[in-house]
Write a protein that holds these residues in place. Structure first.
Motif, PDB file in Angstrom:
ATOM      1  N   CYS A 134       0.819  -1.217   0.000  1.00  0.00           N
ATOM      2  CA  CYS A 134       0.000   0.000   0.000  1.00  0.00           C
ATOM      3  C   CYS A 134       0.850   1.263   0.000  1.00  0.00           C
ATOM      4  CB  CYS A 134      -0.927   0.009   1.224  1.00  0.00           C
ATOM      5  SG  CYS A 134      -2.466  -0.874   0.932  1.00  0.00           S
ATOM      6  N   GLN A 135       2.155   1.103   0.264  1.00  0.00           N
ATOM      7  CA  GLN A 135       3.025   2.277   0.278  1.00  0.00           C
ATOM      8  C   GLN A 135       3.498   2.650  -1.117  1.00  0.00           C
ATOM      9  OE1 GLN A 135       3.413  -0.324   2.360  1.00  0.00           O
ATOM     10  NE2 GLN A 135       3.544   0.422   4.446  1.00  0.00           N
ATOM     11  N   VAL A 136       3.194   1.809  -2.111  1.00  0.00           N
ATOM     12  CA  VAL A 136       3.705   1.999  -3.465  1.00  0.00           C
ATOM     13  C   VAL A 136       2.544   2.198  -4.443  1.00  0.00           C
ATOM     14  CG1 VAL A 136       5.032   0.942  -5.330  1.00  0.00           C
ATOM     15  CG2 VAL A 136       5.696   0.531  -2.960  1.00  0.00           C
ATOM     16  N   PRO A 137       2.592   3.288  -5.239  1.00  0.00           N
ATOM     17  CA  PRO A 137       1.581   3.427  -6.293  1.00  0.00           C
ATOM     18  C   PRO A 137       1.825   2.382  -7.389  1.00  0.00           C
ATOM     19  CG  PRO A 137       2.547   5.561  -5.732  1.00  0.00           C
ATOM     20  CD  PRO A 137       3.411   4.505  -5.109  1.00  0.00           C
ATOM     21  N   ILE A 138       1.070   1.298  -7.332  1.00  0.00           N
ATOM     22  CA  ILE A 138       1.230   0.200  -8.274  1.00  0.00           C
ATOM     23  C   ILE A 138      -0.152  -0.259  -8.717  1.00  0.00           C
ATOM     24  CG2 ILE A 138       1.355  -1.527  -6.399  1.00  0.00           C
ATOM     25  CD1 ILE A 138       3.366  -3.086  -8.139  1.00  0.00           C
ATOM     26  N   GLY A 139      -0.283  -0.597  -9.981  1.00  0.00           N
ATOM     27  CA  GLY A 139      -1.577  -1.042 -10.489  1.00  0.00           C
ATOM     28  C   GLY A 139      -1.386  -2.103 -11.545  1.00  0.00           C
ATOM     29  N   GLY A 140      -2.468  -2.760 -11.896  1.00  0.00           N
ATOM     30  CA  GLY A 140      -2.402  -3.782 -12.942  1.00  0.00           C
ATOM     31  C   GLY A 140      -3.774  -4.023 -13.530  1.00  0.00           C
ATOM     32  N   HIS A 141      -3.803  -4.222 -14.834  1.00  0.00           N
ATOM     33  CA  HIS A 141      -5.081  -4.469 -15.514  1.00  0.00           C
ATOM     34  C   HIS A 141      -4.879  -5.592 -16.521  1.00  0.00           C
ATOM     35  CE1 HIS A 141      -8.063  -3.314 -18.841  1.00  0.00           C
ATOM     36  NE2 HIS A 141      -8.737  -3.915 -17.886  1.00  0.00           N
ATOM     37  N   ALA A 142      -5.448  -6.756 -16.219  1.00  0.00           N
ATOM     38  CA  ALA A 142      -5.352  -7.904 -17.121  1.00  0.00           C
ATOM     39  C   ALA A 142      -6.701  -8.132 -17.789  1.00  0.00           C
ATOM     40  CB  ALA A 142      -4.932  -9.148 -16.356  1.00  0.00           C
ATOM     41  N   THR A 172      -1.382  -5.117 -18.325  1.00  0.00           N
ATOM     42  CA  THR A 172      -0.704  -3.818 -18.270  1.00  0.00           C
ATOM     43  C   THR A 172      -0.341  -3.558 -16.815  1.00  0.00           C
ATOM     44  OG1 THR A 172      -2.025  -2.981 -20.108  1.00  0.00           O
ATOM     45  CG2 THR A 172      -0.875  -1.354 -18.758  1.00  0.00           C
ATOM     46  N   GLY A 173       0.931  -3.342 -16.557  1.00  0.00           N
ATOM     47  CA  GLY A 173       1.397  -3.034 -15.205  1.00  0.00           C
ATOM     48  C   GLY A 173       1.770  -1.568 -15.096  1.00  0.00           C
ATOM     49  N   LEU A 174       1.573  -1.008 -13.920  1.00  0.00           N
ATOM     50  CA  LEU A 174       1.880   0.410 -13.667  1.00  0.00           C
ATOM     51  C   LEU A 174       2.677   0.554 -12.378  1.00  0.00           C
ATOM     52  CD1 LEU A 174       1.129   3.603 -14.027  1.00  0.00           C
ATOM     53  CD2 LEU A 174      -0.602   3.091 -12.298  1.00  0.00           C
ATOM     54  N   ILE A 175       3.731   1.351 -12.431  1.00  0.00           N
ATOM     55  CA  ILE A 175       4.464   1.744 -11.224  1.00  0.00           C
ATOM     56  C   ILE A 175       4.789   3.231 -11.347  1.00  0.00           C
ATOM     57  CG2 ILE A 175       6.635   1.521  -9.933  1.00  0.00           C
ATOM     58  CD1 ILE A 175       6.637  -1.439 -10.631  1.00  0.00           C
ATOM     59  N   MET A 176       4.567   3.969 -10.245  1.00  0.00           N
ATOM     60  CA  MET A 176       4.811   5.410 -10.233  1.00  0.00           C
ATOM     61  C   MET A 176       5.334   5.847  -8.873  1.00  0.00           C
ATOM     62  SD  MET A 176       1.311   6.860 -12.015  1.00  0.00           S
ATOM     63  CE  MET A 176       2.021   8.465 -12.401  1.00  0.00           C
ATOM     64  N   PRO A 177       6.051   6.964  -8.816  1.00  0.00           N
ATOM     65  CA  PRO A 177       6.303   7.586  -7.510  1.00  0.00           C
ATOM     66  C   PRO A 177       5.033   8.311  -7.071  1.00  0.00           C
ATOM     67  CG  PRO A 177       7.292   8.910  -9.248  1.00  0.00           C
ATOM     68  CD  PRO A 177       6.702   7.695  -9.914  1.00  0.00           C
ATOM     69  N   GLU A 178       4.945   8.592  -5.786  1.00  0.00           N
ATOM     70  CA  GLU A 178       3.716   9.157  -5.217  1.00  0.00           C
ATOM     71  C   GLU A 178       3.347  10.508  -5.819  1.00  0.00           C
ATOM     72  OE1 GLU A 178       2.009  10.133  -0.741  1.00  0.00           O
ATOM     73  OE2 GLU A 178       3.788   8.882  -0.936  1.00  0.00           O
ATOM     74  N   ASP A 179       4.365  11.284  -6.235  1.00  0.00           N
ATOM     75  CA  ASP A 179       4.069  12.629  -6.754  1.00  0.00           C
ATOM     76  C   ASP A 179       3.667  12.636  -8.227  1.00  0.00           C
ATOM     77  OD1 ASP A 179       6.453  12.130  -8.062  1.00  0.00           O
ATOM     78  OD2 ASP A 179       7.572  13.759  -7.113  1.00  0.00           O
ATOM     79  N   GLY A 180       3.645  11.440  -8.839  1.00  0.00           N
ATOM     80  CA  GLY A 180       3.200  11.352 -10.225  1.00  0.00           C
ATOM     81  C   GLY A 180       4.196  11.870 -11.250  1.00  0.00           C
ATOM     82  N   GLU A 194       6.863  10.476 -12.526  1.00  0.00           N
ATOM     83  CA  GLU A 194       7.287   9.469 -13.512  1.00  0.00           C
ATOM     84  C   GLU A 194       6.165   8.452 -13.651  1.00  0.00           C
ATOM     85  OE1 GLU A 194      11.550   7.992 -12.804  1.00  0.00           O
ATOM     86  OE2 GLU A 194      10.969   8.871 -10.873  1.00  0.00           O
ATOM     87  N   GLN A 195       6.123   7.801 -14.800  1.00  0.00           N
ATOM     88  CA  GLN A 195       5.125   6.756 -14.998  1.00  0.00           C
ATOM     89  C   GLN A 195       5.737   5.623 -15.820  1.00  0.00           C
ATOM     90  OE1 GLN A 195       1.536   7.233 -17.635  1.00  0.00           O
ATOM     91  NE2 GLN A 195       0.414   6.866 -15.740  1.00  0.00           N
ATOM     92  N   TYR A 196       5.730   4.435 -15.230  1.00  0.00           N
ATOM     93  CA  TYR A 196       6.225   3.255 -15.939  1.00  0.00           C
ATOM     94  C   TYR A 196       5.035   2.358 -16.271  1.00  0.00           C
ATOM     95  CZ  TYR A 196      10.923   4.575 -14.410  1.00  0.00           C
ATOM     96  OH  TYR A 196      12.107   5.237 -14.197  1.00  0.00           O
ATOM     97  N   LEU A 197       4.820   2.139 -17.559  1.00  0.00           N
ATOM     98  CA  LEU A 197       3.733   1.276 -18.026  1.00  0.00           C
ATOM     99  C   LEU A 197       4.316   0.169 -18.891  1.00  0.00           C
ATOM    100  CD1 LEU A 197       0.927   3.766 -19.173  1.00  0.00           C
ATOM    101  CD2 LEU A 197       0.654   1.954 -17.479  1.00  0.00           C
ATOM    102  N   VAL A 198       3.951  -1.061 -18.598  1.00  0.00           N
ATOM    103  CA  VAL A 198       4.422  -2.196 -19.390  1.00  0.00           C
ATOM    104  C   VAL A 198       3.228  -3.080 -19.725  1.00  0.00           C
ATOM    105  CG1 VAL A 198       5.817  -4.306 -19.377  1.00  0.00           C
ATOM    106  CG2 VAL A 198       6.733  -2.206 -18.370  1.00  0.00           C
ATOM    107  N   ARG A 199       3.110  -3.465 -20.999  1.00  0.00           N
ATOM    108  CA  ARG A 199       2.004  -4.349 -21.429  1.00  0.00           C
ATOM    109  C   ARG A 199       2.584  -5.564 -22.143  1.00  0.00           C
ATOM    110  NH1 ARG A 199      -2.327  -4.791 -25.660  1.00  0.00           N
ATOM    111  NH2 ARG A 199      -4.290  -5.072 -24.519  1.00  0.00           N
ATOM    112  N   LYS A 200       2.175  -6.731 -21.703  1.00  0.00           N
ATOM    113  CA  LYS A 200       2.667  -7.993 -22.286  1.00  0.00           C
ATOM    114  C   LYS A 200       1.515  -8.982 -22.419  1.00  0.00           C
ATOM    115  CE  LYS A 200       7.358  -7.405 -21.833  1.00  0.00           C
ATOM    116  NZ  LYS A 200       8.235  -7.472 -22.989  1.00  0.00           N
ATOM    117  N   SER A 201       1.784 -10.051 -23.155  1.00  0.00           N
ATOM    118  CA  SER A 201       0.798 -11.122 -23.311  1.00  0.00           C
ATOM    119  C   SER A 201       1.470 -12.476 -23.096  1.00  0.00           C
ATOM    120  CB  SER A 201       0.187 -11.062 -24.713  1.00  0.00           C
ATOM    121  OG  SER A 201      -0.624 -12.190 -24.938  1.00  0.00           O
ATOM    122  N   HIS A 202       0.757 -13.397 -22.452  1.00  0.00           N
ATOM    123  CA  HIS A 202       1.219 -14.774 -22.291  1.00  0.00           C
ATOM    124  C   HIS A 202       0.039 -15.623 -21.854  1.00  0.00           C
ATOM    125  CE1 HIS A 202       3.532 -18.304 -20.978  1.00  0.00           C
ATOM    126  NE2 HIS A 202       4.517 -17.824 -21.701  1.00  0.00           N
TER     127      HIS A 202
END
Length: 307
Positions: free
Chosen positions: A241-249, A259-267, A269-277
Motif C-alpha cells: 500500500c506504500q507503493v503506487p502500483i496497479g495492474g489491468h489484465a 498492463t502493469g503500472l508503477i509510479m512515484p507518489e508525486d506522479g 514518472e510513470q512506468y507502463l508495461v504491457r505484455k501477453s502470455h
C-alpha cells in the motif's frame, strides 16, 4: 450437509458483497446452511490515518485469517485487492467469482469532468495509485486523502470539503448506487486500476476438499486468470500500500494481456508495461521483468527503504 460459517468484515460493503456471494452459491446449493460471522479488522478500526502509513495490505485480512486458522469460520469473503499477494501456509483462494466492474469512478460536484476541473481543485482519494495518476495527468490540482464508507465520502464531497472524489466502481454498483452519481468512469487502459480491483477472493483452508469443490460452481476461470496475472506482478514487484502500483489484465481475442503500472507518489514518472502470455503467473513475471529492466523497481526500493 454441514453448516458453513462465513467470515466477513463488518463494513456495509463487505457484508453486502458477502450476502450477494452467498446468494449466488445458494442458487447451486439451495439447502446450504450458511451463517455470517462479522469480524472487525485492524483496517476497520483505524479510520483517521492513511492506510499506507499503518501497514497497508494485511490490515483487512489478518483477523479473518486467524478465525479461519482457529476453525471459527470455514471461509472468508475478501475484496481480493485487500489480500496480500502471498498467502499464509494452509490457506488457499479457492474461488474467484465473476468480477464486478474494475474501473475507477470519478464523482464531482456539478458533474464537472476531471479535465474541466478548475486549477487548484481538491480531489479526495485514499489511494496512492489514484493520487499519482491524477497528478501525472494534471499537476495543477490538489490530491487529499479521504477515508470512510461510500456514503461518508460522497457527503464530504457534497459539503464542499472536496471538489471531486474517486471511488471503485465495483463498490458503488454492489451497494446499489445508480450510474447517475458518477460523473465519468475512468478507462482502465489509461487509468490503471488496483491489482484485482472489483474481484472477490474466497479463502478457505487448503485441506477443506468438500468446500473447495462446492466453490467451483461459482468460480470464474477467466477472472481468476486475470487476477492471478495481476497478483503475480504485485508479488514480484514487492508492491504494498506504500507503493503506487496497479495492474489491468484482460482477454483480447482469446489472448491474456496484462498492463502493469508503477509510479512515484508525486506522479512525476510513470512506468507502463504491457505484455501477453497464456500462463497468468508467467505473464505477471514477464511484466515484472520488464519493469526491472527499465528501472521501475528503483522507485519501489526507494519507497521501501524510506519506510
Amino acid at each position: 450437509m454441514r453448516k458453513f460459517i462465513v467470515g466477513s468484515r463488518r463494513s456495509g460493503l463487505a457484508l453486502t458483497q458477502s450476502k450477494q456471494f452467498i446468494d449466488s452459491l445458494k442458487e447451486h446449493y439451495p439447502d446450504m446452511d450458511v451463517e455470517i460471522k462479522e469480524i472487525v479488522t485492524k483496517g476497520d478500526r483505524i479510520v483517521d490515518v492513511q492506510l499506507s502509513k499503518v501497514g497497508g495490505k494485511g490490515l483487512f485480512v489478518k483477523e479473518i485469517e486467524q478465525a479461519l486458522e482457529n476453525k471459527e469460520i470455514d471461509m472468508a469473503i475478501h475484496s481480493l485487492k485487500d489480500v496480500p499477494s502471498t498467502l499464509s501456509e494452509g490457506f488457499t483462494i479457492a474461488c474467484v467469482p465473476q468480477r464486478e466492474d474494475m474501473r475507477d469512478a470519478f464523482l464531482s460536484n456539478d458533474k464537472v469532468t476531471f479535465k474541466d476541473l478548475p486549477a487548484g481543485s481538491v480531489v479526495g482519494t485514499s489511494s496512492l495509485r489514484r493520487g499519482a495518476q491524477l497528478l501525472s495527468m494534471r499537476d495543477d490540482i490538489k490530491v487529499e486523502w479521504v477515508r470512510g464508507n461510500i456514503d461518508t465520502r460522497i457527503k464530504k464531497m457534497e459539503s464542499g470539503e472536496y471538489d471531486a472524489i474517486i471511488l471503485a466502481a465495483a463498490g458503488l454498483k454492489r451497494m446499489g448506487w445508480s450510474d447517475d452519481i458518477v460523473t465519468e468512469y475512468l478507462d482502465p487502459e489509461t487509468f490503471i486500476p488496483a491489482i484485482a480491483q472489483g474481484a472477490l477472493g474466497i479463502e478457505c483452508r487448503s485441506d477443506d476438499r468438500e468446500l473447495i469443490e462446492m466453490l467451483q460452481k461459482v468460480h470464474s476461470e477467466e477472472d481468476a486468470a486475470c487476477t492471478n496475472a495481476e497478483r503475480a506482478f504485485l508479488k514480484r514487484m514487492d508492491g504494498s500500500c506504500q507503493v503506487p502500483i496497479g495492474g489491468h489484465a484482460k482477454y483480447e481475442d482469446g489472448e491474456l494481456y496484462l498492463t502493469g503500472l508503477i509510479m512515484p507518489e508525486d506522479g512525476s514518472e510513470q512506468y507502463l508495461v504491457r505484455k501477453s502470455h497464456e500462463n497468468p503467473e508467467t505473464l505477471g513475471n514477464l511484466v515484472a521483468d520488464e519493469m526491472e529492466r527499465i528501472g521501475a523497481k528503483d522507485i519501489i526500493d526507494r519507497i521501501n527503504e524510506s519506510l
